[in-house]
Design a protein around this motif. Sequence first.
Motif, mmCIF file in Angstrom:
data_model
loop_
_atom_site.group_PDB
_atom_site.id
_atom_site.type_symbol
_atom_site.label_atom_id
_atom_site.label_comp_id
_atom_site.label_asym_id
_atom_site.label_seq_id
_atom_site.Cartn_x
_atom_site.Cartn_y
_atom_site.Cartn_z
ATOM 1 N N GLY A 1 24.126 -27.429 9.142
ATOM 2 C CA GLY A 1 23.890 -26.016 9.343
ATOM 3 C C GLY A 1 22.558 -25.492 8.858
ATOM 4 N N ALA A 2 21.650 -26.378 8.441
ATOM 5 C CA ALA A 2 20.350 -25.914 7.955
ATOM 6 C C ALA A 2 19.584 -25.202 9.063
ATOM 7 C CB ALA A 2 19.528 -27.092 7.433
ATOM 8 N N HIS A 3 18.844 -24.177 8.698
ATOM 9 C CA HIS A 3 18.034 -23.470 9.686
ATOM 10 C C HIS A 3 16.881 -24.344 10.189
ATOM 11 C CE1 HIS A 3 20.127 -20.137 7.635
ATOM 12 N NE2 HIS A 3 20.091 -19.579 8.826
ATOM 13 N N ALA B 1 20.292 -34.325 13.555
ATOM 14 C CA ALA B 1 20.087 -32.875 13.527
ATOM 15 C C ALA B 1 21.079 -32.163 14.451
ATOM 16 C CB ALA B 1 18.653 -32.542 13.927
ATOM 17 N N ARG B 2 21.319 -32.753 15.615
ATOM 18 C CA ARG B 2 22.265 -32.133 16.554
ATOM 19 C C ARG B 2 23.688 -32.206 16.013
ATOM 20 N NH1 ARG B 2 22.485 -33.051 23.116
ATOM 21 N NH2 ARG B 2 24.301 -31.735 23.491
ATOM 22 N N GLU B 3 24.058 -33.368 15.452
ATOM 23 C CA GLU B 3 25.399 -33.536 14.894
ATOM 24 C C GLU B 3 25.652 -32.543 13.757
ATOM 25 O OE1 GLU B 3 27.970 -36.832 12.340
ATOM 26 O OE2 GLU B 3 25.960 -37.318 13.055
ATOM 27 N N TRP C 1 24.239 -38.593 3.214
ATOM 28 C CA TRP C 1 23.225 -37.561 3.014
ATOM 29 C C TRP C 1 23.229 -36.478 4.076
ATOM 30 C CZ3 TRP C 1 19.711 -36.856 6.899
ATOM 31 C CH2 TRP C 1 19.474 -37.929 7.767
ATOM 32 N N ARG C 2 23.595 -36.835 5.285
ATOM 33 C CA ARG C 2 23.493 -35.874 6.394
ATOM 34 C C ARG C 2 24.355 -34.637 6.174
ATOM 35 N NH1 ARG C 2 25.017 -39.315 11.436
ATOM 36 N NH2 ARG C 2 23.858 -40.866 10.243
ATOM 37 N N GLU C 3 25.414 -34.756 5.363
ATOM 38 C CA GLU C 3 26.272 -33.592 5.124
ATOM 39 C C GLU C 3 25.517 -32.456 4.443
ATOM 40 O OE1 GLU C 3 29.239 -32.608 6.063
ATOM 41 O OE2 GLU C 3 29.427 -34.410 7.290
ATOM 42 N N VAL D 1 21.902 -28.392 13.073
ATOM 43 C CA VAL D 1 20.646 -27.850 12.570
ATOM 44 C C VAL D 1 20.027 -26.962 13.652
ATOM 45 C CG1 VAL D 1 18.288 -28.506 11.927
ATOM 46 C CG2 VAL D 1 20.247 -29.753 10.979
ATOM 47 N N LYS D 2 19.436 -25.855 13.246
ATOM 48 C CA LYS D 2 18.891 -24.913 14.223
ATOM 49 C C LYS D 2 17.527 -25.346 14.765
ATOM 50 C CE LYS D 2 22.371 -22.196 13.145
ATOM 51 N NZ LYS D 2 22.932 -22.984 12.021
#
Length: 247
Positions: A170-172, A202-204, A164-166, A207-208
Amino acid sequence: MKVHVIGSSGTYPVPGRPASGYLISQGSTRVWCDAGPGTFVGLPIDPDLVDAVVLSHQHPDHCADMLIAFHAWNYRPNPRRDIPVYAPQEVWDRIADFLQKYPESDLHSTFDFRPVWTGDSVTIGDITVEFTEMDHSVPTVGSRWTANNRSLFYTADTGAEGDWRELARGAHVMISEASFQGEAADKDFAQHLTASEAAAIAREMEVKKLVLTHIPPYLDPARSVHEAELVFDRPVSLAVPGMSFDV
């Protein structure tokens, strides 16, 4: 795209803090995402302005207020009809079971149920929503919301396993559950996240911005935020009912 936090309490609501629920909007499009107890009356707009509902899974702290919404939208002089509801099939089965409503009933007139699962994508007005299977004890979808070249990922309830993490890459903004504190190895239940796990993912995924939610009432949310910031290496926000933010 704007997010209004209606509720963020994990597992059950408490006074002033409904369970999971968000209003996500872009332009004139308004979508109610998750319908935990207390979120229908907490909607920051007239409920009749809700264009569609997205539900992540069948656990009551994420969908119980659909029962209230049905009564509010159906049992009145001018009932609402054909409100789109996107969710795993099991969610609809549970709601229909509880209300004991069959295909010829008002339930199926009030709601236009549209089952979704991993890999599905739908367009609701100005917003595109993509779904992915999460690591939870019942069929659960996480969702990526995209509008105006901005993206939001909502984990719903999940553990750290799976692909799921894929979809979050890059999500804002990522709104992530954080049901536990401390070390992942000490969790009581594998299919929820610690605050540190949420931050690491989130870091991997680059994510902004990270927003923590689904923290149970018996935990100190300040500790959850602190643990997440140590891993995310930048400020982490807390989902608080009544707050709004732009994606």
